[in-house]
Structure formats: structure tokens, C-alpha cells
Scaffold this motif. Structure first.
Motif, PDB file in Angstrom:
ATOM      1  N   GLU A   1       3.733-120.035 -37.331  1.00 17.39           N
ATOM      2  CA  GLU A   1       5.086-120.568 -37.195  1.00 17.39           C
ATOM      3  C   GLU A   1       5.215-121.227 -35.827  1.00 17.39           C
ATOM      4  O   GLU A   1       4.665-120.737 -34.847  1.00 17.39           O
ATOM      5  CB  GLU A   1       6.102-119.437 -37.348  1.00 17.39           C
ATOM      6  CG  GLU A   1       7.517-119.903 -37.497  1.00 17.39           C
ATOM      7  CD  GLU A   1       8.443-118.761 -37.875  1.00 17.39           C
ATOM      8  OE1 GLU A   1       8.775-118.650 -39.059  1.00 17.39           O
ATOM      9  OE2 GLU A   1       8.815-117.998 -36.974  1.00 17.39           O
ATOM     10  N   ALA A   2       5.947-122.322 -35.777  1.00 20.50           N
ATOM     11  CA  ALA A   2       6.113-123.046 -34.514  1.00 20.50           C
ATOM     12  C   ALA A   2       7.575-123.397 -34.304  1.00 20.50           C
ATOM     13  O   ALA A   2       8.272-123.775 -35.243  1.00 20.50           O
ATOM     14  CB  ALA A   2       5.273-124.313 -34.537  1.00 20.50           C
ATOM     15  N   THR A   3       8.027-123.283 -33.074  1.00 18.14           N
ATOM     16  CA  THR A   3       9.368-123.724 -32.705  1.00 18.14           C
ATOM     17  C   THR A   3       9.204-124.914 -31.772  1.00 18.14           C
ATOM     18  O   THR A   3       8.449-124.853 -30.806  1.00 18.14           O
ATOM     19  CB  THR A   3      10.155-122.585 -32.012  1.00 18.14           C
ATOM     20  OG1 THR A   3      10.244-121.487 -32.922  1.00 18.14           O
ATOM     21  CG2 THR A   3      11.547-123.030 -31.622  1.00 18.14           C
TER      22      THR A   3
ATOM     23  N   PHE B   1      -7.329-123.398 -27.636  1.00 18.07           N
ATOM     24  CA  PHE B   1      -6.151-123.952 -28.294  1.00 18.07           C
ATOM     25  C   PHE B   1      -6.491-124.309 -29.733  1.00 18.07           C
ATOM     26  O   PHE B   1      -7.653-124.415 -30.095  1.00 18.07           O
ATOM     27  CB  PHE B   1      -5.579-125.158 -27.538  1.00 18.07           C
ATOM     28  CG  PHE B   1      -6.474-126.367 -27.483  1.00 18.07           C
ATOM     29  CD1 PHE B   1      -6.412-127.347 -28.475  1.00 18.07           C
ATOM     30  CD2 PHE B   1      -7.354-126.555 -26.431  1.00 18.07           C
ATOM     31  CE1 PHE B   1      -7.216-128.472 -28.420  1.00 18.07           C
ATOM     32  CE2 PHE B   1      -8.160-127.671 -26.365  1.00 18.07           C
ATOM     33  CZ  PHE B   1      -8.097-128.640 -27.360  1.00 18.07           C
ATOM     34  N   LYS B   2      -5.457-124.478 -30.530  1.00 19.68           N
ATOM     35  CA  LYS B   2      -5.602-124.846 -31.938  1.00 19.68           C
ATOM     36  C   LYS B   2      -4.812-126.128 -32.158  1.00 19.68           C
ATOM     37  O   LYS B   2      -3.708-126.274 -31.636  1.00 19.68           O
ATOM     38  CB  LYS B   2      -5.063-123.731 -32.846  1.00 19.68           C
ATOM     39  CG  LYS B   2      -5.169-123.994 -34.320  1.00 19.68           C
ATOM     40  CD  LYS B   2      -6.579-123.896 -34.787  1.00 19.68           C
ATOM     41  CE  LYS B   2      -6.687-124.072 -36.299  1.00 19.68           C
ATOM     42  NZ  LYS B   2      -8.035-124.302 -36.735  1.00 19.68           N
ATOM     43  N   VAL B   3      -5.375-127.048 -32.927  1.00 21.50           N
ATOM     44  CA  VAL B   3      -4.684-128.285 -33.266  1.00 21.50           C
ATOM     45  C   VAL B   3      -4.119-128.131 -34.673  1.00 21.50           C
ATOM     46  O   VAL B   3      -4.827-127.709 -35.584  1.00 21.50           O
ATOM     47  CB  VAL B   3      -5.645-129.493 -33.182  1.00 21.50           C
ATOM     48  CG1 VAL B   3      -4.961-130.754 -33.659  1.00 21.50           C
ATOM     49  CG2 VAL B   3      -6.151-129.669 -31.766  1.00 21.50           C
ATOM     50  N   MET B   4      -2.832-128.432 -34.822  1.00 23.34           N
ATOM     51  CA  MET B   4      -2.182-128.268 -36.120  1.00 23.34           C
ATOM     52  C   MET B   4      -1.112-129.333 -36.324  1.00 23.34           C
ATOM     53  O   MET B   4      -0.842-130.130 -35.432  1.00 23.34           O
ATOM     54  CB  MET B   4      -1.584-126.884 -36.240  1.00 23.34           C
ATOM     55  CG  MET B   4      -0.510-126.606 -35.232  1.00 23.34           C
ATOM     56  SD  MET B   4       0.026-124.918 -35.236  1.00 23.34           S
ATOM     57  CE  MET B   4      -1.482-124.094 -34.838  1.00 23.34           C
ATOM     58  N   ASP B   5      -0.515-129.302 -37.495  1.00 19.11           N
ATOM     59  CA  ASP B   5       0.537-130.241 -37.857  1.00 19.11           C
ATOM     60  C   ASP B   5       1.826-129.457 -38.077  1.00 19.11           C
ATOM     61  O   ASP B   5       1.791-128.316 -38.541  1.00 19.11           O
ATOM     62  CB  ASP B   5       0.175-130.987 -39.144  1.00 19.11           C
ATOM     63  CG  ASP B   5      -1.196-131.662 -39.066  1.00 19.11           C
ATOM     64  OD1 ASP B   5      -1.556-132.148 -37.986  1.00 19.11           O
ATOM     65  OD2 ASP B   5      -1.891-131.692 -40.086  1.00 19.11           O
ATOM     66  N   VAL B   6       2.976-130.066 -37.759  1.00 15.74           N
ATOM     67  CA  VAL B   6       4.277-129.447 -38.014  1.00 15.74           C
ATOM     68  C   VAL B   6       5.221-130.486 -38.599  1.00 15.74           C
ATOM     69  O   VAL B   6       5.084-131.674 -38.344  1.00 15.74           O
ATOM     70  CB  VAL B   6       4.909-128.818 -36.744  1.00 15.74           C
ATOM     71  CG1 VAL B   6       4.142-127.608 -36.269  1.00 15.74           C
ATOM     72  CG2 VAL B   6       5.038-129.830 -35.627  1.00 15.74           C
ATOM     73  N   GLN B   7       6.176-129.994 -39.392  1.00 13.93           N
ATOM     74  CA  GLN B   7       7.174-130.864 -39.998  1.00 13.93           C
ATOM     75  C   GLN B   7       8.554-130.314 -39.707  1.00 13.93           C
ATOM     76  O   GLN B   7       8.805-129.120 -39.853  1.00 13.93           O
ATOM     77  CB  GLN B   7       6.968-130.949 -41.513  1.00 13.93           C
ATOM     78  CG  GLN B   7       7.953-131.880 -42.187  1.00 13.93           C
ATOM     79  CD  GLN B   7       7.787-131.920 -43.695  1.00 13.93           C
ATOM     80  OE1 GLN B   7       7.403-130.941 -44.312  1.00 13.93           O
ATOM     81  NE2 GLN B   7       8.078-133.063 -44.281  1.00 13.93           N
ATOM     82  N   CYS B   8       9.468-131.204 -39.315  1.00 15.50           N
ATOM     83  CA  CYS B   8      10.854-130.803 -39.091  1.00 15.50           C
ATOM     84  C   CYS B   8      11.500-130.526 -40.442  1.00 15.50           C
ATOM     85  O   CYS B   8      11.465-131.364 -41.337  1.00 15.50           O
ATOM     86  CB  CYS B   8      11.607-131.908 -38.356  1.00 15.50           C
ATOM     87  SG  CYS B   8      13.370-131.534 -38.137  1.00 15.50           S
TER      88      CYS B   8
ATOM     89  N   SER C   1       9.473-123.993 -37.772  1.00 15.88           N
ATOM     90  CA  SER C   1       8.816-124.466 -38.984  1.00 15.88           C
ATOM     91  C   SER C   1       7.465-123.785 -39.142  1.00 15.88           C
ATOM     92  O   SER C   1       6.862-123.350 -38.167  1.00 15.88           O
ATOM     93  CB  SER C   1       8.623-125.981 -38.876  1.00 15.88           C
ATOM     94  OG  SER C   1       7.895-126.484 -39.951  1.00 15.88           O
ATOM     95  N   ARG C   2       6.980-123.715 -40.375  1.00 16.57           N
ATOM     96  CA  ARG C   2       5.626-123.225 -40.592  1.00 16.57           C
ATOM     97  C   ARG C   2       4.648-124.297 -40.131  1.00 16.57           C
ATOM     98  O   ARG C   2       4.800-125.470 -40.453  1.00 16.57           O
ATOM     99  CB  ARG C   2       5.387-122.906 -42.062  1.00 16.57           C
ATOM    100  CG  ARG C   2       6.000-121.592 -42.462  1.00 16.57           C
ATOM    101  CD  ARG C   2       5.665-121.222 -43.861  1.00 16.57           C
ATOM    102  NE  ARG C   2       6.459-122.097 -44.735  1.00 16.57           N
ATOM    103  CZ  ARG C   2       6.183-122.342 -45.998  1.00 16.57           C
ATOM    104  NH1 ARG C   2       5.156-121.804 -46.573  1.00 16.57           N
ATOM    105  NH2 ARG C   2       6.953-123.118 -46.704  1.00 16.57           N
TER     106      ARG C   2
END
Length: 151
Positions: free
Chosen positions: A85-87, A54-61, A99-100
């Protein structure tokens, strides 16, 4: 040759099923895709076996600008490009958002007169380490040590 190796290897994590510690390892990709599982050894408890990366990342609305940091994204069998990209469902604005994904990285300005701590929004595959940066508070530009940062 080193550039080719970097393009086929990515830093990801696994969770040890014995001691539950999350640890980083370098995963080889095939045709830009992660394998479904990898052979790993736990450096904490010496467990050895297969894991799903798995990868740990950050996302912003994009709608309300809320941040979620350290989101765990399963990458098993996926292309490393799919992680860009993440939904997700934003609890604050009650909407499904695409979002990216990114990593929020921090650095301290290298000017002794400034020394301001700053954050950059980087690609989710950006690793900790030295990088060329510009200070947003003074005219300093140079190399600074990037590390994961909290908002």
C-alpha cells in the motif's frame, strides 16, 4: 525448502554511488523485514559496499485514475508487506491518496490468430517470467511471458 527460501528473499534494487546505475539484487529478509543495508557489488563499475534497498512499483490514484509508473520506494528496515500500500499526493486531483501498489505487466496472447498485447495489474512483488494468463480479446488461455509494461 525452496518455498521457504522464496518467502525470505525478495528482489529489490540499489543505486551504485559510483556509476549511478540501478541494479537488481536478492535481499534476505528477517521476520518479513528488510535489513537497513546490504553488502552488494556493482556489476557495471565493480564498486563494492553497503546500500539501502528500494523497490520500483506503479501506483494509481483512486480519485482520478491517473497512473504513476516506476515509483522508487525505499524498503530499508520495512516489512515487504508494507510495500503493498502506498500513500502519495496526486498532483492531478490535488489530494493525498492511499492506494494499493502494483506492477503493470504486459504479455502477448499466445494464439497466432490473435497475438494481442495486453496489460495486467499485478502484485508489486510479481517478477518477470512465465505465468498462466487469459486473453481478453479471444478464448486463448495458457502460459505467457510477463514483463514490465508501460501504460
Amino acid at each position: 525448502e525452496d518455498v521457504v527460501l522464496m518467502a525470505t528473499r525478495r528482489r529489490v534494487m540499489f543505486a551504485c554511488p559510483e556509476c549511478m546505475s540501478a541494479q537488481e539484487f536478492v535481499a534476505e529478509t528477517q521476520s518479513a523485514c528488510f535489513l537497513t543495508s546490504y553488502e552488494v557489488n556493482c556489476s557495471t563499475c565493480s564498486w563494492a559496499g553497503t546500500c539501502e534497498p528500494f523497490k520500483v512499483m506503479d501506483v494509481q490514484c483512486r480519485n482520478c485514475q491517473s497512473w504513476w509508473q516506476n515509483v522508487k520506494v525505499e524498503v530499508s528496515g520495512k516489512s515487504w508487506l508494507d510495500v503493498l500500500e502506498a500513500t502519495f499526493f496526486c498532483e492531478r486531483c490535488q489530494a493525498t491518496v492511499t492506494s494499493r501498489s502494483c506492477r503493470v505487466m504486459g504479455f502477448r496472447c499466445g494464439s497466432p490468430a490473435c497475438g494481442t498485447m495486453q496489460a495486467l495489474i499485478c502484485d508489486p512483488w510479481t517478477e518477470d517470467g512465465p505465468a498462466p494468463v487469459l486473453c481478453s480479446a479471444c478464448p486463448w488461455a495458457g502460459r505467457a511471458e510477463l514483463a514490465a509494461a508501460d501504460l
